[in-house]
Design a protein around this motif. Sequence first.
Motif, PDB file in Angstrom:
ATOM      1  N   LEU A  87      -4.682 -28.877  33.933  1.00  0.00           N
ATOM      2  CA  LEU A  87      -6.115 -29.112  34.083  1.00  0.00           C
ATOM      3  C   LEU A  87      -6.848 -28.829  32.776  1.00  0.00           C
ATOM      4  O   LEU A  87      -7.668 -29.642  32.326  1.00  0.00           O
ATOM      5  CB  LEU A  87      -6.686 -28.226  35.195  1.00  0.00           C
ATOM      6  N   LEU A  88      -6.529 -27.718  32.150  1.00  0.00           N
ATOM      7  CA  LEU A  88      -7.195 -27.366  30.894  1.00  0.00           C
ATOM      8  C   LEU A  88      -6.822 -28.329  29.772  1.00  0.00           C
ATOM      9  O   LEU A  88      -7.658 -28.635  28.911  1.00  0.00           O
ATOM     10  CB  LEU A  88      -6.865 -25.921  30.518  1.00  0.00           C
ATOM     11  N   SER A  89      -5.605 -28.835  29.786  1.00  0.00           N
ATOM     12  CA  SER A  89      -5.226 -29.816  28.752  1.00  0.00           C
ATOM     13  C   SER A  89      -5.927 -31.158  28.986  1.00  0.00           C
ATOM     14  O   SER A  89      -6.247 -31.862  28.024  1.00  0.00           O
ATOM     15  CB  SER A  89      -3.712 -29.997  28.704  1.00  0.00           C
ATOM     16  N   LYS A  90      -6.199 -31.510  30.252  1.00  0.00           N
ATOM     17  CA  LYS A  90      -6.979 -32.730  30.523  1.00  0.00           C
ATOM     18  C   LYS A  90      -8.383 -32.606  29.949  1.00  0.00           C
ATOM     19  O   LYS A  90      -8.926 -33.563  29.394  1.00  0.00           O
ATOM     20  CB  LYS A  90      -7.062 -32.986  32.027  1.00  0.00           C
ATOM     21  N   LEU A 116     -16.165 -34.233  33.339  1.00  0.00           N
ATOM     22  CA  LEU A 116     -15.461 -32.953  33.320  1.00  0.00           C
ATOM     23  C   LEU A 116     -15.619 -32.164  34.608  1.00  0.00           C
ATOM     24  O   LEU A 116     -14.659 -31.566  35.094  1.00  0.00           O
ATOM     25  CB  LEU A 116     -15.926 -32.112  32.130  1.00  0.00           C
ATOM     26  N   ASN A 117     -16.804 -32.134  35.167  1.00  0.00           N
ATOM     27  CA  ASN A 117     -16.990 -31.369  36.392  1.00  0.00           C
ATOM     28  C   ASN A 117     -16.277 -31.982  37.588  1.00  0.00           C
ATOM     29  O   ASN A 117     -16.071 -31.319  38.600  1.00  0.00           O
ATOM     30  CB  ASN A 117     -18.471 -31.189  36.697  1.00  0.00           C
ATOM     31  N   ALA A 118     -15.873 -33.244  37.476  1.00  0.00           N
ATOM     32  CA  ALA A 118     -15.127 -33.882  38.558  1.00  0.00           C
ATOM     33  C   ALA A 118     -13.630 -33.574  38.490  1.00  0.00           C
ATOM     34  O   ALA A 118     -12.930 -33.695  39.493  1.00  0.00           O
ATOM     35  CB  ALA A 118     -15.345 -35.389  38.518  1.00  0.00           C
ATOM     36  N   LEU A 119     -13.138 -33.171  37.312  1.00  0.00           N
ATOM     37  CA  LEU A 119     -11.690 -32.931  37.159  1.00  0.00           C
ATOM     38  C   LEU A 119     -11.125 -31.882  38.115  1.00  0.00           C
ATOM     39  O   LEU A 119     -10.105 -32.125  38.755  1.00  0.00           O
ATOM     40  CB  LEU A 119     -11.365 -32.547  35.712  1.00  0.00           C
ATOM     41  N   ARG A 131     -10.023 -16.970  38.430  1.00  0.00           N
ATOM     42  CA  ARG A 131     -11.261 -16.749  37.672  1.00  0.00           C
ATOM     43  C   ARG A 131     -11.055 -17.066  36.191  1.00  0.00           C
ATOM     44  O   ARG A 131     -11.929 -17.645  35.535  1.00  0.00           O
ATOM     45  CB  ARG A 131     -11.702 -15.295  37.852  1.00  0.00           C
ATOM     46  N   SER A 132      -9.887 -16.713  35.656  1.00  0.00           N
ATOM     47  CA  SER A 132      -9.630 -16.960  34.231  1.00  0.00           C
ATOM     48  C   SER A 132      -9.611 -18.452  33.917  1.00  0.00           C
ATOM     49  O   SER A 132     -10.051 -18.874  32.841  1.00  0.00           O
ATOM     50  CB  SER A 132      -8.316 -16.308  33.810  1.00  0.00           C
ATOM     51  N   VAL A 133      -9.134 -19.267  34.843  1.00  0.00           N
ATOM     52  CA  VAL A 133      -9.127 -20.722  34.643  1.00  0.00           C
ATOM     53  C   VAL A 133     -10.558 -21.254  34.664  1.00  0.00           C
ATOM     54  O   VAL A 133     -10.946 -22.063  33.818  1.00  0.00           O
ATOM     55  CB  VAL A 133      -8.262 -21.427  35.715  1.00  0.00           C
TER      56      VAL A 133
END
Length: 145
Positions: A87-90, A116-119, A131-133
Amino acid sequence: MERLGLFAKISLQKMNVIKHCLDLFDHVSGQKVNLRKSKIFFSFNVSLEERIDICNVAGMEMTNEIGMYFGVPMIHGRINKARFESLLSKVDNHLARWKFNLLSFVGRVTLVKLVLNALPNHLMQALYLPRSVCDEFDKKVWNFV
């Protein structure tokens, strides 16, 4: 030791029943289950010998990682940040493609809201994100805006 042998026999019998059901499905539906794409996940209390025997009967490989299903990781352990690196790499991929200098503030906010908010929406329907993600996601978004 005898109990373990009995467990192995019962497991092999159950695998034979599953194999019979798959063969019956193949025959009735006219479709074929691809055993090369199928994997078996075992719990930690199953011995290596039993795993090998069951896999031989099933004609499938064993796996330690279940993988993804419709883009959602099938988690069978602790949920941690490493499981959501995709997810973070996307997010990073999207941000790298966008021309920061050519977008106005309103354009950047619009892109963030729409793309981005839809990912993470699909993932969050099935799992709680750590929480860290969420913090890392927000940090990347705010740095872009």
